[in-house]
Design a protein around this motif. Structure first.
Motif, PDB file in Angstrom:
ATOM      1  N   ALA A   3       0.842  -1.202   0.000  1.00  0.00           N
ATOM      2  CA  ALA A   3       0.000   0.000   0.000  1.00  0.00           C
ATOM      3  C   ALA A   3       0.873   1.247   0.000  1.00  0.00           C
ATOM      4  O   ALA A   3       0.609   2.211  -0.724  1.00  0.00           O
ATOM      5  CB  ALA A   3      -0.913  -0.006   1.219  1.00  0.00           C
ATOM      6  N   LEU A   7       1.048   4.156  -2.821  1.00  0.00           N
ATOM      7  CA  LEU A   7       0.848   5.577  -2.512  1.00  0.00           C
ATOM      8  C   LEU A   7       2.070   6.387  -2.936  1.00  0.00           C
ATOM      9  O   LEU A   7       1.934   7.506  -3.442  1.00  0.00           O
ATOM     10  CB  LEU A   7       0.604   5.760  -1.017  1.00  0.00           C
ATOM     11  N   LYS A  10       1.652   7.115  -6.512  1.00  0.00           N
ATOM     12  CA  LYS A  10       0.658   8.163  -6.789  1.00  0.00           C
ATOM     13  C   LYS A  10       1.194   9.522  -6.370  1.00  0.00           C
ATOM     14  O   LYS A  10       0.998  10.525  -7.060  1.00  0.00           O
ATOM     15  CB  LYS A  10      -0.639   7.852  -6.031  1.00  0.00           C
ATOM     16  N   ARG A 324       1.601   8.412   8.556  1.00  0.00           N
ATOM     17  CA  ARG A 324       1.879   7.871   9.888  1.00  0.00           C
ATOM     18  C   ARG A 324       0.574   7.608  10.620  1.00  0.00           C
ATOM     19  O   ARG A 324       0.398   6.570  11.241  1.00  0.00           O
ATOM     20  CB  ARG A 324       2.726   8.870  10.685  1.00  0.00           C
ATOM     21  N   SER A 325      -0.351   8.558  10.581  1.00  0.00           N
ATOM     22  CA  SER A 325      -1.599   8.391  11.321  1.00  0.00           C
ATOM     23  C   SER A 325      -2.408   7.216  10.773  1.00  0.00           C
ATOM     24  O   SER A 325      -3.213   6.630  11.466  1.00  0.00           O
ATOM     25  CB  SER A 325      -2.429   9.676  11.257  1.00  0.00           C
ATOM     26  N   LEU A 326      -2.159   6.877   9.513  1.00  0.00           N
ATOM     27  CA  LEU A 326      -2.902   5.771   8.910  1.00  0.00           C
ATOM     28  C   LEU A 326      -2.224   4.425   9.162  1.00  0.00           C
ATOM     29  O   LEU A 326      -2.689   3.408   8.679  1.00  0.00           O
ATOM     30  CB  LEU A 326      -3.033   6.002   7.407  1.00  0.00           C
ATOM     31  N   GLY A 327      -1.101   4.439   9.875  1.00  0.00           N
ATOM     32  CA  GLY A 327      -0.484   3.176  10.232  1.00  0.00           C
ATOM     33  C   GLY A 327       0.884   2.943   9.614  1.00  0.00           C
ATOM     34  O   GLY A 327       1.497   1.908   9.855  1.00  0.00           O
ATOM     35  N   ALA A 328       1.363   3.888   8.801  1.00  0.00           N
ATOM     36  CA  ALA A 328       2.688   3.708   8.221  1.00  0.00           C
ATOM     37  C   ALA A 328       3.755   3.910   9.296  1.00  0.00           C
ATOM     38  O   ALA A 328       3.631   4.801  10.127  1.00  0.00           O
ATOM     39  CB  ALA A 328       2.903   4.695   7.081  1.00  0.00           C
TER      40      ALA A 328
ATOM     41  N   ARG B  81      -2.517   1.112  15.504  1.00  0.00           N
ATOM     42  CA  ARG B  81      -3.080   2.430  15.194  1.00  0.00           C
ATOM     43  C   ARG B  81      -3.950   2.353  13.935  1.00  0.00           C
ATOM     44  O   ARG B  81      -5.071   2.852  13.905  1.00  0.00           O
ATOM     45  CB  ARG B  81      -1.925   3.424  14.986  1.00  0.00           C
ATOM     46  N   ALA B  82      -3.431   1.671  12.916  1.00  0.00           N
ATOM     47  CA  ALA B  82      -4.189   1.566  11.673  1.00  0.00           C
ATOM     48  C   ALA B  82      -5.488   0.787  11.884  1.00  0.00           C
ATOM     49  O   ALA B  82      -6.526   1.120  11.316  1.00  0.00           O
ATOM     50  CB  ALA B  82      -3.341   0.884  10.604  1.00  0.00           C
ATOM     51  N   PHE B  87      -8.277   8.969  13.102  1.00  0.00           N
ATOM     52  CA  PHE B  87      -7.780  10.294  13.489  1.00  0.00           C
ATOM     53  C   PHE B  87      -8.416  11.392  12.644  1.00  0.00           C
ATOM     54  O   PHE B  87      -8.607  11.228  11.435  1.00  0.00           O
ATOM     55  CB  PHE B  87      -6.265  10.385  13.286  1.00  0.00           C
ATOM     56  N   ASP B 102     -10.804   8.363  -2.590  1.00  0.00           N
ATOM     57  CA  ASP B 102      -9.608   7.563  -2.294  1.00  0.00           C
ATOM     58  C   ASP B 102      -9.032   7.916  -0.934  1.00  0.00           C
ATOM     59  O   ASP B 102      -8.488   7.058  -0.232  1.00  0.00           O
ATOM     60  CB  ASP B 102      -8.547   7.755  -3.377  1.00  0.00           C
ATOM     61  N   LEU B 106      -8.353   5.284   2.302  1.00  0.00           N
ATOM     62  CA  LEU B 106      -6.961   5.026   2.723  1.00  0.00           C
ATOM     63  C   LEU B 106      -6.834   4.041   3.886  1.00  0.00           C
ATOM     64  O   LEU B 106      -6.008   3.122   3.821  1.00  0.00           O
ATOM     65  CB  LEU B 106      -6.266   6.340   3.080  1.00  0.00           C
ATOM     66  N   PRO B 107      -7.616   4.190   4.976  1.00  0.00           N
ATOM     67  CA  PRO B 107      -7.436   3.256   6.094  1.00  0.00           C
ATOM     68  C   PRO B 107      -7.628   1.805   5.664  1.00  0.00           C
ATOM     69  O   PRO B 107      -6.990   0.912   6.210  1.00  0.00           O
ATOM     70  CB  PRO B 107      -8.515   3.690   7.090  1.00  0.00           C
ATOM     71  N   THR B 109      -6.691   0.535   2.877  1.00  0.00           N
ATOM     72  CA  THR B 109      -5.499   0.002   2.222  1.00  0.00           C
ATOM     73  C   THR B 109      -4.406  -0.282   3.249  1.00  0.00           C
ATOM     74  O   THR B 109      -3.540  -1.111   3.013  1.00  0.00           O
ATOM     75  CB  THR B 109      -4.937   0.970   1.157  1.00  0.00           C
ATOM     76  N   PHE B 110      -4.451   0.400   4.379  1.00  0.00           N
ATOM     77  CA  PHE B 110      -3.412   0.180   5.385  1.00  0.00           C
ATOM     78  C   PHE B 110      -3.777  -0.926   6.370  1.00  0.00           C
ATOM     79  O   PHE B 110      -2.904  -1.497   7.007  1.00  0.00           O
ATOM     80  CB  PHE B 110      -3.139   1.472   6.158  1.00  0.00           C
ATOM     81  N   ARG B 158     -13.056   9.505   6.598  1.00  0.00           N
ATOM     82  CA  ARG B 158     -11.877   8.639   6.598  1.00  0.00           C
ATOM     83  C   ARG B 158     -11.634   8.053   7.988  1.00  0.00           C
ATOM     84  O   ARG B 158     -11.251   6.896   8.123  1.00  0.00           O
ATOM     85  CB  ARG B 158     -10.643   9.434   6.153  1.00  0.00           C
TER      86      ARG B 158
END
Ligand SMILES: Nc1ncnc2c1ncn2[C@@H]1O[C@H](COP(=O)(O)OP(=O)(O)OP(=O)(O)O)[C@@H](O)[C@H]1O
Ligand SMILES: [Mg+2]
Lengths: 419, 230
Positions: A3, A7, A10, A324-328, B81-82, B87, B102, B106-107, B109-110, B158
């Motif tokens: 993922a 990204l 993109k 980061r907030s999305l888990g990266a 966290r994901a 957030f 999109d 996003l969440p 896809t993570f 999101r």
């Protein structure tokens, strides 16, 4: 991780303008480096392959490299000619198996005319000892007969039976021997050597077309028609150089000494291999300098890429915090930046190879005509792959800096980017 | 079970003598909607970083849904966290070059978990955007071209997709005018209630606290802040 890479792609697409400038820089610089390498390799190849099976090349006393250049590559001009008696003396030396005279100076539409004997077609060897082959026709026998190299025939669209007019000197629009046309009796198969670009005629023909000439211009008021030339003595008085083959290669130094100390006139005999080595030595410094400069250009290109990525980082701080907030994780961020740099480098070098191919395709005829260097159109090979690998490795190295900085930044920023 | 427990938490920024956060105990029940406020610089965002697992305390426990984040390896903290937290932020919200839809996706896809809980992610994203009153013709627009208010609603969608158990909002309304602030907060409160999510809403503006289950001042729970004040 997939993922994140998606990204990253993109995101890179969104910044395609800046990235494509970096990409073009990488492409141009790697194309330059590859071109220098290709030209170097192919030049050595074509020079090294252009003659074999000849033990000595003999001409008037001059530099060994210069002698090779005019006698074999027909580039440049001889300072002095050799007397025919000298040729006969050398040819009759008991150690000599064969000797082929060469008389240069005339041209046909920019292609050099080589005056010689039919023995030339028998003894000349190139590459790993391959003899000349006829694609059509046969060696010349009569005075006004010519055998064309394959490039000459192809470029000027000549066939056996066509009539051609030689010009005096190599200039494309030099004065012509228009009164004495030649008929094409043979066309040689391609060799990839200067032979392809030569027009071969007999030594008698060279004498014949100059019968009514003096010092580079037709004698005023005197014109000898072709039917009448046979009444004159057409035996050559001077030649430019000769190629010598020995019965026993071990005699080469002895014969060379005999020629270099020849009493009749000052002569020089060189072994083609030795003269070529000398040529490489002269060219070596130029080659290395060119290579170093283009390698530097690549480094500058990649430094530009690193600078582009680093400069972009500040604007991307938010983006990184969002990811980061999305888990990266920081490692994902590092990967994203490094992969971006590496991808631009890889695309850039691929584009560079494409540019090289186009460039070679466009420049090959010119290089062939001007320098007798046969540039080959082919996918990268050998050292070129090593160069590409080195560019990629340097690109990876250059991308580590932005990657590392992004990693540090995303660790420090967490979810709150500061700008 | 409590959604969120802080115990004997001590956090100090690097190269800082005084701790930024020193919290003996703080707990938020599952499904509870809490308003946490404190003046600027009091450490609210810092606390959210700890809850998100992007910062690690010197000591103490940060337990979310029974999981002690402090003891998880880095990778697992990022994955947690994901999987479990949505957030919403003020300063940054969306990836500007990605379409609104999109961005909402996003969440998914993570996090495989969020994706699974969303059912059909595309339909779920469309449903959320409709519910948050974003016109469908805006969905395929790059986020950068949306107004701030529209962006906030996309950010809310999101955060909500895949029904994370915990919603964390850090000053998500400060870019909006007063009227729309309240609308946005009500929207978050309703959505949280609808999916039974725990909501921790952080702001320095106490006037927004009206509709929450509980209002907490950071200074009440943070001993470090008490010490700093004269
Ligand atoms: N990355 C960091 N490195 C060092 N110090 C930091 C960092 N982030 C925040 N701080 C410090 O920690 C303290 C709390 O900052 P924080 O951002 O948590 O405050 P806040 O309550 O969110 O303020 P605001 O209401 O303005 O957002 C501040 O004194 C700040 O200087
Ligand atoms: Mg803050």
């Amino acid at each position: 991780m997939k993922a994140v890479l998606l990204l990253a792609m993109k995101s890179a697409w969104a910044r395609r303008l800046t990235l494509s400038i970096a990409l073009v820089a990488v492409a141009l610089s790697s194309a330059l480096l590859l071109a220098v390498e290709r030209v170097r390799h192919d030049a050595r190849q074509s020079f090294g392959q252009s003659i074999s099976g000849v033990d000595l090349v003999v001409g008037a006393r001059t530099g060994g490299v210069q002698l090779m250049l005019y006698a074999v590559f027909h580039s440049g001009a001889a300072t002095n000619n050799i007397r025919w008696e000298s040729f006969e003396a050398i040819a009759s030396n008991p150690a000599v198996a064969w000797a082929v005279p060469i008389s240069l100076g005339d041209g046909h539409r920019g292609f050099p005319v080589v005056g010689t004997t039919p023995a030339y077609f028998e003894h000349f060897r190139y590459a790993d000892g391959r003899p000349l082959a006829f694609a059509a026709g046969q060696p010349f026998a009569g005075v006004f007969e010519a055998v064309l190299g394959s490039d000459v025939a192809r470029a000027l669209n000549y066939r056996v039976g066509d009539r051609i007019v030689l010009s005096h000197g190599m200039a494309e629009l030099g004065p012509e021997h228009a009164d004495k046309p030649f008929s094409v009796v043979g066309v040689l198969a391609p060799t990839g050597t200067p032979v392809d670009r030569s027009v071969h005629v007999s030594l008698e023909a060279i004498t014949a077309i100059h019968l009514d000439w003096v010092g580079g211009a037709p004698l005023p008021g005197l014109s000898i028609p072709p039917e009448q030339v046979r009444k004159f003595d057409l035996a050559p008085k001077e030649i430019t150089a000769l190629l010598v083959g020995l019965k026993n290669r071990a005699d080469v130094f002895r014969v060379q000494r005999f020629i270099n100390n020849f009493r009749g006139e000052p002569l020089l005999a060189v072994m083609p291999g030795v003269a070529l080595d000398e040529l490489w030595q002269t060219l070596g410094l130029v080659e290395r300098t060119l290579f170093a400069v283009s390698a530097l250009v690549v480094v500058v290109g990649l430094a530009g890429l690193a600078a582009t990525l680093l400069a972009g980082l500040n604007e991307r701080r938010r983006e990184l915090a969002i990811l980061r907030s999305l888990g990266a994780g920081p490692r994902d961020i590092f990967l994203m930046l490094t992969v971006e740099g590496l991808a631009v480098t890889a695309l850039g070098t691929a584009l560079g190879v494409a540019l090289l191919t186009v460039g070679i395709a466009l420049l090959a005829p010119f290089a062939q005509a001007q320098f007798g260097v046969h540039l080959t159109l082919r996918p990268p090979a050998g050292d070129e792959w090593r160069l590409l690998g080195a560019i990629l490795a340097t690109g990876l190295f250059a991308s580590l800096a932005p990657g590392w900085r992004a990693w540090r930044m995303s660790l420090a920023d967490g979810l709150t980017p500061r700008s | 079970m409590s959604a969120l427990v802080l115990d004997q938490l001590l956090f100090r920024w690097p190269r800082q003598a005084a701790p930024c956060l020193d919290i003996a105990h703080f707990e938020v029940a599952a499904g509870e909607r809490v308003f946490l406020h404190g003046p600027s610089g009091s450490g609210k965002s810092t606390l959210l970083g700890l809850l998100g697992g992007v910062a690690v305390p010197e000591r103490g426990r940060v337990a979310l849904l029974g999981e002690d984040l402090v003891r998880l390896p880095n990778r697992a903290r990022d994955a947690f966290r994901a999987d479990h937290i949505g957030f919403v932020f003020q300063q940054f919200n969306l990836l500007p070059w990605l379409s609104a839809l999109d961005n909402v996706l996003l969440p998914c896809t993570f996090s495989a978990r969020r994706r699974a809980r969303a059912g059909r992610p595309n339909e779920e994203a469309a449903r959320l955007l409709t519910e948050l009153d974003l016109a469908p013709e805006l969905w395929s627009k790059p986020a950068a071209l949306l107004s701030v208010g529209q962006q906030q609603r996309v950010a809310a969608a999101r955060a909500l997709i895949g029904r994370p158990e915990i919603l964390i909002a850090d000053e998500p309304t400060s870019a909006l005018d007063a009227e729309r602030q309240q609308v946005f907060i009500d929207l978050l409160l309703n959505e949280a209630a609808a999916v039974g999510a725990t909501l921790l809403f952080v702001s320095h503006d106490i006037r927004l606290a009206a509709h929450f289950d509980r209002v907490v001042a950071l200074a009440e729970i943070n001993r470090a802040a008490v010490e700093i004040e004269p």
